[in-house]
Design a protein around this motif. Structure first.
Motif, short mmCIF file in Angstrom:
data_model
loop_
_atom_site.label_atom_id
_atom_site.label_comp_id
_atom_site.label_asym_id
_atom_site.label_seq_id
_atom_site.Cartn_x
_atom_site.Cartn_y
_atom_site.Cartn_z
N ARG A 55 1.07 -0.97 0.06
CA ARG A 55 -0.09 -0.11 0.26
C ARG A 55 0.63 0.65 -0.41
NH1 ARG A 55 -4.00 -2.53 4.73
NH2 ARG A 55 -4.41 -4.23 3.90
N LEU A 81 0.99 1.26 -3.69
CA LEU A 81 -0.68 1.48 -4.35
C LEU A 81 -0.46 3.48 -3.64
CD1 LEU A 81 -3.48 -0.23 -3.20
CD2 LEU A 81 -2.77 -0.41 -5.30
N TYR A 84 -1.48 6.54 -6.24
CA TYR A 84 -2.61 6.20 -6.60
C TYR A 84 -3.74 7.12 -4.95
CZ TYR A 84 -1.14 3.77 -10.55
OH TYR A 84 0.17 3.09 -11.55
N VAL A 89 -7.30 5.67 -4.85
CA VAL A 89 -7.23 4.71 -3.50
C VAL A 89 -6.97 5.35 -2.21
CG1 VAL A 89 -6.81 2.82 -4.39
CG2 VAL A 89 -4.60 3.87 -3.57
N HIS A 106 -13.99 -0.77 -4.83
CA HIS A 106 -12.80 -1.91 -4.67
C HIS A 106 -11.97 -1.09 -3.76
CE1 HIS A 106 -11.07 -5.16 -6.21
NE2 HIS A 106 -9.80 -5.02 -6.20
N TYR A 107 -10.92 -1.29 -2.66
CA TYR A 107 -10.76 -0.96 -2.27
C TYR A 107 -9.22 -1.57 -2.45
CZ TYR A 107 -14.04 -0.28 1.64
OH TYR A 107 -15.20 0.44 1.98
N GLY A 108 -9.15 -2.79 -3.04
CA GLY A 108 -7.41 -2.68 -3.06
C GLY A 108 -6.86 -3.46 -2.58
N SER A 111 -6.20 -8.25 -4.74
CA SER A 111 -5.96 -8.57 -6.84
C SER A 111 -6.59 -8.89 -7.42
CB SER A 111 -4.54 -8.49 -6.58
OG SER A 111 -3.74 -7.92 -7.91
N ARG A 128 -1.89 -3.12 -10.82
CA ARG A 128 -2.73 -2.45 -11.60
C ARG A 128 -3.94 -2.86 -10.96
NH1 ARG A 128 -3.93 -2.09 -17.05
NH2 ARG A 128 -4.54 0.12 -16.91
N ARG A 130 -4.49 -3.68 -8.57
CA ARG A 130 -5.71 -3.86 -7.40
C ARG A 130 -6.43 -2.67 -7.46
NH1 ARG A 130 -3.41 -6.32 -2.82
NH2 ARG A 130 -1.52 -7.07 -3.18
N LEU A 131 -6.49 -1.81 -8.73
CA LEU A 131 -7.29 -0.48 -8.82
C LEU A 131 -9.32 -0.79 -9.59
CD1 LEU A 131 -4.51 1.79 -10.89
CD2 LEU A 131 -5.20 1.24 -8.42
#
Length: 860
Positions: A55, A81, A84, A89, A106-108, A111, A128, A130-131
């Motif tokens: 994160r 992350l 982002y 996020v 979608h919190y991330g 994955s 990406r 996780r986005l």
């Protein structure tokens, strides 16, 4: 491991482009044949975990990883992350927990994955994935997976827990209960079945659009706005699929077919944001916001009317839930407003500017509207009025009221005030006929678009005159304007005119005040009767004199502004308007005005109406150069026949005939007879003294002549050398009954009560109403009003003018003596006393219709 260096690990594992940090740590641990937790502990980060570090890295974690693995700080940050954060996020700055993202939920924490990518890159997981905005693999044309197809869990990227057996990197690391024991799933994720997307389909096109417009510059304002549009419309599309899929356009079914032919999953919260849901919602949102897509309008209309409510009658506000659409951004709001344009009243169309490409909710404050009012005169500028009017306009006597209505309505766009407040700011009188004349003269669509453009142009430019200050100083006509009367007299004498009498001096002050205000001092619809001819025949020297006097008045008050001003033509270059007669050159105008023709001849030569010509001359600041010729005695036209002097003297003096009787004999008007008497120098008879006729006539004789002998009042008046109206007054004063004229039946003085035959006791208010003329029609209209939101909508439903409908309501309320309807509420509400009256009216009308079936067919 004891032989390893404490600074740099001798075995290096380089990350692949776009790989996530936890995936790289897992591959590094696999290379060293240990699990991820042991590897992190060995690096010197015993209290860190791969799930947290992916994160955002702390300074210590970044320094340790850089020193032990040789990977740069920038590359390490790109594997998390953190780039982002705040846009796609949201990471808690203290605990590094993932909060609710600004768009898709979608919190991330987990994955998604593409099986083909895991197979090609030896189980390297992309950051990406996780986005929330990444739902498809554009390289392999596959819909990303969220869960393991065997265990149904979101597969962890890194190994969890300390275990001797290190699982293969391409398998699912989730723990499941099998035969009462905790075992790993170990499903080969690289072979998981995924939905193959058409290469030219809407879903892949949506992913490409998201990559370029949202992910490329995700911190930019344009990307944030685009993300808000797509996520809001996408969620609305998902709810619409669950609620009313049968009403959806065909493109919705096509997108669902691309994503496997199944409808999106639904949870209790109605917010399931897996790859399938986001792919369907985003693809439909991209289509709805693409003006070049053939299904865009139908899809957007389906999203807009997702509640299934039908379109109603014209209203003052575009939609009751407009505030719920604000997260979608200004472009979607603008499109909603433009889609609601056909349902709005004129004032609402102006307030929200729905007839223009810049439709938006009101954003100005009252102070900003007051600034706009200070830039506008009390009447719209002549050049702008010409651009507003149709090219071939018919004669319109209320052009002054139209110009005042325009500036009043120009204060409404993008502002919080209504028409009455705008009228007060402009210092104009509130005449409903002004707006009605404007609507009768100009198309409403043209008004809504043009006046909104005019208001925007005024807001974005500088006007050199503060009209609000001038209205405060010069609008009161009781405040006298001191003019140089001696100079005025000398100028008039210089070209042989006598326009310096007291009447002409008042007209001169009126003209100076008009220059100062930029509008006619009189606030009504019509200027004085002499104003048009006065301004058309205004001598250039007098025009210059009036301008000098106005400049002197401004200088005395230390106001440094031009006396008169018109906006330049280039202010309206970007606005599509009808071709106005502004292309007439000054030279051509001068050539037409030089011989001194009438205004009608000049207007015919230019192909204009009289009002268009006056507006054109006002916008150019010119007038006819020659004043009208003074009227002298000249040569009188010889009078002949009964108007010859001798014959006229015989009829008027010797026979004592009245002027109107002579006019009937001569076949002319009484005015011609009066002029002929003056030309023949025949003195007019003095008027009869007040009461002399009543004293000289016997009432009994008058009753005999009129009622018994059936003579007319006009015949008796000729005998008594007076008019028939004077005899009629005596008949009424002495209560002599009238006899009807042959072929004519006079209307009764008191109209018959239509409810007399019902044998029903009427309330005092109903009795006062029912004895009035047209009371039955008025009551039938009044009982219909509570079913409509406005009086205007009721009048439209009945197919009658609004003025006629309002007159009927006034007849009811005037007769009742109290307010029956509360017209300030929307919809129109009935007062407590009015409810009792209308209930009585409905009951009486039902009884009357039951007795006379034809009564219900009265024309409204």
């Amino acid at each position: 491991m004891t032989g390893w260096s404490e600074e740099r690990i001798p075995i290096a594992v380089a990350p692949v482009p776009g790989e996530a940090l936890d995936s790289w740590l897992e591959r590094y641990a696999q290379r060293l044949r240990i699990n991820t937790l042991d590897f992190v502990d060995y690096l010197g980060l015993p209290r860190s975990s791969a799930r947290t570090m992916v994160r955002r890295l702390t300074e210590d974690e970044r320094e340790v990883l850089q020193r032990r693995t040789g990977i740069g700080a920038g590359q390490l940050r790109a594997m998390t992350l953190e780039p982002y954060d705040g846009s796609l996020v949201r990471i808690d700055p203290v605990t590094r927990r993932l909060r609710c993202p600004p768009t898709w939920r979608h919190y991330g924490n987990t994955s998604r994955y593409c099986p083909a990518c895991l197979n090609e890159q030896q189980a390297r997981w992309q950051v990406r994935w996780r986005l929330g905005w990444v739902f498809a693999c554009t390289r392999h044309s596959l819909l990303l997976l969220d869960l393991c197809p065997q265990c149904g869990n979101a597969p962890p990227v890194a190994t969890r827990g300390r275990h001797r057996v290190v699982p293969p990197p391409e398998t699912c690391r989730s723990w499941i209960i099998q035969r009462g024991q905790d075992v790993r799933c170990d499903f080969p994720l690289a072979h998981a079945p995924a939905v193959r997307l058409p290469t030219n389909g809407a879903v892949l096109a949506a992913q490409h659009a998201v990559d370029t417009s949202v992910l490329a510059d995700h911190h930019g304002p344009a990307a944030r706005q685009r993300g808000g549009e797509l996520s809001f419309l996408g969620r609305r599309a998902l709810r619409g699929i669950q609620a009313q899929l049968e009403l959806a356009p065909p493109v919705v079914g096509q997108v669902l077919e691309e994503c496997g032919g199944t409808t999106p999953r639904v949870a209790a919260t109605q917010e399931v944001h897996d790859a399938h849901n986001i792919a369907v919602g985003t693809a439909l949102a991209v289509i709805a916001t693409d003006p070049e897509h053939p299904a865009s309008d139908k899809l957007f209309a389906w999203l807009h009317r997702g509640n299934g409510q039908p379109i109603g009658i014209p209203r003052d506000h575009p939609t009751s839930d407009l505030g719920n659409w604000r997260p979608a951004g200004p472009r979607v709001i603008s499109r909603i407003l433009k889609a609601s344009d056909g349902q709005l009243t004129l004032k609402a169309r102006l307030r929200y500017r729905t007839a223009t490409p810049d439709a938006a909710p009101p954003a100005l404050t009252e102070a900003q509207v007051s600034q706009r009012a200070a830039k506008l005169p009390g009447m719209l500028w002549a050049s702008w009025t010409l651009r507003l009017l149709p090219a071939k306009a018919a004669h319109q006597p209320r052009i002054g009221g139209i110009r005042r209505a325009c500036v009043n309505l120009m204060l409404i766009p993008a502002g919080p005030i209504g028409h009455r407040e705008a009228t007060r700011l402009m210092g104009n009188s509130h005449f409903r006929s002004q707006q009605e004349a404007l609507l009768a003269f100009v198309d409403e669509d043209h008004i809504a678009s043009t006046l909104a453009h005019f208001a925007h142009v005024v807001d974005t430019h500088t006007v050199p005159i503060n009209y609000a200050r001038r209205r405060a100083l010069f609008a009161d006509e009781s405040v006298d304007l001191c003019l140089d009367e001696w100079r005025h007299r000398e100028i008039c004498r210089s070209f042989g005119s006598r326009q310096f009498t007291p009447v002409h001096r008042e007209r001169a002050r009126w003209q100076v005040r008009r220059l100062l205000l930029g509008a006619e001092p009189h606030r009504g619809n019509h200027p004085p009767a002499w104003a048009h001819r006065f301004t058309y025949r205004l001598h250039p020297d007098l025009r210059a004199f009036f301008a000098d006097q106005a400049a002197a008045i401004l200088a005395a008050r230390k106001i440094k502004e031009p006396v008169w001003w018109e906006p330049p033509d280039d202010w309206l270059d970007g606005i599509a308007l009808p071709v106005a007669p502004l292309d007439v050159t000054v030279d051509r105008l001068a050539a037409l005005l030089q011989p001194g023709p009438s205004a009608g001849d000049v207007a015919s030569e230019l192909g204009l109406t009289m009002h268009q010509l006056r507006l054109l001359l006002e916008s150019r600041g010119v007038s006819a150069p020659k004043p009208p010729e003074p009227r002298g005695p000249g040569h009188l036209t010889p009078r002949q026949g009964d108007l010859a002097p001798d014959r006229l003297r015989h009829l008027y003096v010797e026979r004592g005939m009245q002027q109107k009787d002579i006019a009937e004999v001569a076949g002319c008007s009484p005015d011609i007879v009066r002029y002929s008497l003056r030309e023949a120098e025949i003195p007019l008879r003095p008027r009869r003294a007040a009461g002399e006729l009543a004293r000289s006539v016997d009432p009994a004789w008058l009753a005999t002549e009129y009622y018994v002998k059936r003579r007319t009042a006009a015949d008796i008046g000729r005998e008594l050398n007076t008019g028939g109206n004077s005899i009629t007054k005596l008949l009424d004063a002495w209560e002599i009954p009238r006899h009807p004229v042959s072929g004519h039946t006079p209307p009764p003085r008191i109209h018959t009560n239509p409810f007399d035959g019902l044998l029903v006791k009427l309330s005092p208010a109903m009795r006062r109403i029912s004895i009035r003329q047209n009371s039955l029609t008025a009551l039938r209209s009044a009982v219909l009003v509570p079913g409509y939101p406005t009086r205007r909508s009721a009048a439209l439903a009945l197919g009658i003018p609004r003025t006629t409908f309002n007159a009927r309501l006034r007849l009811v309320e005037d007769g009742a003596g109290f307010a029956v309807l509360n017209h300030r509420k929307r919809p129109v509400r009935v007062t407590p006393r009015g409810r009792t009256l209308l209930n009585e009216a409905r009951r009486l009308l039902q009884l009357l219709d039951a007795q006379e079936p034809s009564a219900s067919a009265d024309v409204y």
